[in-house]
Design an enzyme around this catalytic site. Structure first.
Site, PDB file in Angstrom:
ATOM      1  N   ASP A  31      99.047  -2.470  81.875  1.00 56.43           N
ATOM      2  CA  ASP A  31      99.905  -1.874  80.881  1.00 56.43           C
ATOM      3  C   ASP A  31     101.081  -2.761  80.635  1.00 56.43           C
ATOM      4  OD1 ASP A  31     101.257  -0.235  78.976  1.00 56.43           O
ATOM      5  OD2 ASP A  31     101.558   1.319  80.540  1.00 56.43           O
TER       6      ASP A  31
ATOM      7  N   ASP B  72      98.111  -1.513  73.962  1.00 57.99           N
ATOM      8  CA  ASP B  72      98.856  -2.327  75.059  1.00 57.99           C
ATOM      9  C   ASP B  72      98.381  -1.791  76.691  1.00 57.99           C
ATOM     10  OD1 ASP B  72     100.102   0.102  75.498  1.00 57.99           O
ATOM     11  OD2 ASP B  72     102.124  -0.941  76.157  1.00 57.99           O
ATOM     12  N   GLU B  73      97.139  -1.289  76.618  1.00 62.37           N
ATOM     13  CA  GLU B  73      96.599  -0.632  77.710  1.00 62.37           C
ATOM     14  C   GLU B  73      95.215  -0.867  78.009  1.00 62.37           C
ATOM     15  OE1 GLU B  73      97.449   3.736  79.373  1.00 62.37           O
ATOM     16  OE2 GLU B  73      98.749   3.614  77.678  1.00 62.37           O
TER      17      GLU B  73
HETATM   18  P1  TTP Z   1     103.906   2.732  75.874  1.00 60.40           P
HETATM   19  O1  TTP Z   1     102.958   2.057  76.687  1.00 60.40           O
HETATM   20  O2  TTP Z   1     104.118   4.312  75.930  1.00 60.40           O
HETATM   21  O3  TTP Z   1     105.484   2.365  75.859  1.00 60.40           O
HETATM   22  P2  TTP Z   1     106.051   0.789  76.174  1.00 60.40           P
HETATM   23  O4  TTP Z   1     105.068  -0.233  76.361  1.00 60.40           O
HETATM   24  O5  TTP Z   1     107.004   0.424  75.026  1.00 60.40           O
HETATM   25  O6  TTP Z   1     106.977   1.020  77.491  1.00 60.40           O
HETATM   26  P3  TTP Z   1     106.399   1.122  78.971  1.00 60.40           P
HETATM   27  O7  TTP Z   1     104.952   0.964  79.110  1.00 60.40           O
HETATM   28  O8  TTP Z   1     106.877   0.013  79.726  1.00 60.40           O
HETATM   29  O9  TTP Z   1     106.966   2.681  79.442  1.00 60.40           O
HETATM   30  O10 TTP Z   1     103.493   2.419  74.073  1.00 60.40           O
HETATM   31  C1  TTP Z   1     103.145   1.092  73.988  1.00 60.40           C
HETATM   32  C2  TTP Z   1     103.785   0.867  72.625  1.00 60.40           C
HETATM   33  O11 TTP Z   1     103.305   1.977  71.705  1.00 60.40           O
HETATM   34  C3  TTP Z   1     105.026   0.851  72.432  1.00 60.40           C
HETATM   35  O12 TTP Z   1     105.660  -0.327  72.695  1.00 60.40           O
HETATM   36  C4  TTP Z   1     105.278   1.195  71.051  1.00 60.40           C
HETATM   37  C5  TTP Z   1     104.065   1.998  70.634  1.00 60.40           C
HETATM   38  N1  TTP Z   1     104.536   3.480  70.757  1.00 60.40           N
HETATM   39  C6  TTP Z   1     105.134   4.111  69.570  1.00 60.40           C
HETATM   40  O13 TTP Z   1     105.165   3.523  68.551  1.00 60.40           O
HETATM   41  N2  TTP Z   1     105.623   5.439  69.505  1.00 60.40           N
HETATM   42  C7  TTP Z   1     105.739   6.195  70.786  1.00 60.40           C
HETATM   43  O14 TTP Z   1     105.847   7.372  70.766  1.00 60.40           O
HETATM   44  C8  TTP Z   1     105.152   5.496  72.021  1.00 60.40           C
HETATM   45  C9  TTP Z   1     105.339   6.385  73.347  1.00 60.40           C
HETATM   46  C10 TTP Z   1     104.748   4.122  71.859  1.00 60.40           C
HETATM   47 CA    CA Z   2     103.334  -0.010  77.711  1.00 58.14          CA
END
Ligand code: TTP
Ligand code: CA
Length: 362
Positions: free
Chosen positions: A8, A103-104
């Site tokens: 991730d 992103d995962e």
């Molecule tokens: P996440 O993996 O939840 O968040 P992140 O990568 O920004 O942070 P981390 O994993 O380090 O906690 O979400 C991935 C992407 O998805 C994030 O960069 C932006 C998008 N996203 C949104 O647009 N709205 C949201 O509410 C969430 C949770 C994520």
């Molecule tokens: Ca992430």
């Protein structure tokens, strides 16, 4: 024993923007909508998070917590390119890759790993490769199943790295708060707390009858996950759980026509996405948020499947019209379709049931 890797990206959108503009390195960065247009935070850099800024929070609230952040408008197409690039790197390791979102992803490394030490090397090299090729960090977890691997990757973020030996998994899970478990959102968490269940270990100790009594058909899955059991394979074909779109109204509104016009736009967007992915859905859901932030969903399941905007809208209109009542001001609307069918299964529409189910957010 399987070896499942979950990867991730850390602060995905925000980290990409920091990579693209060196002036943003080390600075609080928020990628999201404008505060005066009631935008929300999509991604916050870890520097911004130290002030309490989080995803899904209104940008205006985030500004109060951290007045100096750099606000950047999202550019999703660019983030998607990077997502495709990382998938190529994953595919260099194994063909068994299941992306969960931009992103995962899960990678099944069982066949290329000779044991936990070997998985550790694979995971470490993968992190290095992503860093050197893309200039971004990923957090990685490895365990014997998807649920535990996903938790492992989240535990040491950012730049996290957690490889679990099978015999360590239960001890690892036990002390964690229940909301670490996949599928435990705020409502389930509150219910578990009210039943005296705080940790994954507390939950694992409950009986199957207890789980069924309080959580119905989801109870057994919940219990299994808490006990570190998850047999789901890493699936090569990604089946999206739902395709959805939502929008915050520029001003709260109680006017049915205004709301329906916006809903139609969302239906068009959802229909387009479904068409481009060549999928049909059988459940239409609307998400509504009132001016006091009360949020609820209403859904209708069809016997057969639909895809185009007009068909989706027909159902949305029924669901929304029922909810626009005197005194209710709406702040946000969302439209989602789930329950996907293969195209060949699609015939004509027949309403099966309707209701006020507590489904996960769109
Ligand atoms: P996440 O993996 O939840 O968040 P992140 O990568 O920004 O942070 P981390 O994993 O380090 O906690 O979400 C991935 C992407 O998805 C994030 O960069 C932006 C998008 N996203 C949104 O647009 N709205 C949201 O509410 C969430 C949770 C994520
Ligand atoms: Ca992430």
């Amino acid at each position: 024993m399987r070896q499942i890797l979950h990867a991730d990206f850390d602060a995905f959108y925000a980290s990409i923007e920091q990579r693209e503009n060196p002036k943003l390195k080390g600075r609080p960065v928020v990628v999201g909508g404008l505060p005066d247009q009631r935008g929300v935070v999509a991604s916050a850099s870890y520097e911004a998070r130290s002030y309490g800024v989080r995803s899904a929070m209104p940008t205006a609230t985030a500004l109060k917590m951290c007045p100096n952040f750099e606000l950047i408008q999202p550019r999703i197409a660019f983030y998607k390119e990077i997502s495709d690039q990382v998938l190529e790197l994953f595919h260099e390791i194994t063909s068994v890759v299941e992306p969960l979102s931009l992103d995962e992803a899960f990678l099944d490394i069982t066949d290329i790993s000779t044991g936990v030490k070997s998985s550790l090397k694979i995971a470490y090299r993968l992190k290095q490769k992503v860093k050197s090729t893309l200039g971004l960090t990923i957090s990685v977890g490895v365990a014997s199943n998807k649920s535990t691997a996903k938790i492992a990757s989240s535990i040491n973020k950012p730049d996290g790295f957690k490889i679990l030996k099978p015999e360590e998994e239960l001890e690892f899970l036990k002390p964690l708060p229940v909301n670490f478990l996949w599928g435990v959102g705020r409502k389930t968490e509150e219910k578990l707390h009210s039943l005296g269940v705080q940790t994954v270990g507390d939950l694992a100790n409950q009986s199957a009858t207890w789980a069924k009594n309080y959580f119905g058909k989801n109870g057994s899955q919940l219990l299994l996950r808490a006990r570190g059991i998850d047999e789901r394979p890493v699936s090569l074909i990604r089946v999206a759980k739902s395709i959805s779109s939502e929008t915050t109204l520029l001003e709260d509104s109680a006017n049915l026509d205004d709301i329906l016009v916006l809903a139609y736009g969302l239906c068009e967007e959802v229909g387009r996405k479904m068409e481009s992915e060549k999928i049909f859905g059988s459940t239409v859901r609307v998400k509504l948020r009132l001016s006091d932030f009360t949020t609820f969903t209403r859904q209708l399941s069809l016997k057969d499947s639909i895809q185009n905007a007009d068909e989706i809208y027909k159902i949305c209109r029924v669901l929304i019209t029922k909810e626009v009542k005197f005194g209710r001001q709406f702040r946000l609307i969302g439209v989602g379709v789930s329950g996907f069918f293969d195209k060949n299964d699609s015939t004509k529409n027949l309403f099966l049931d309707s209701g006020q189910m507590n489904l996960p957010d769109l």
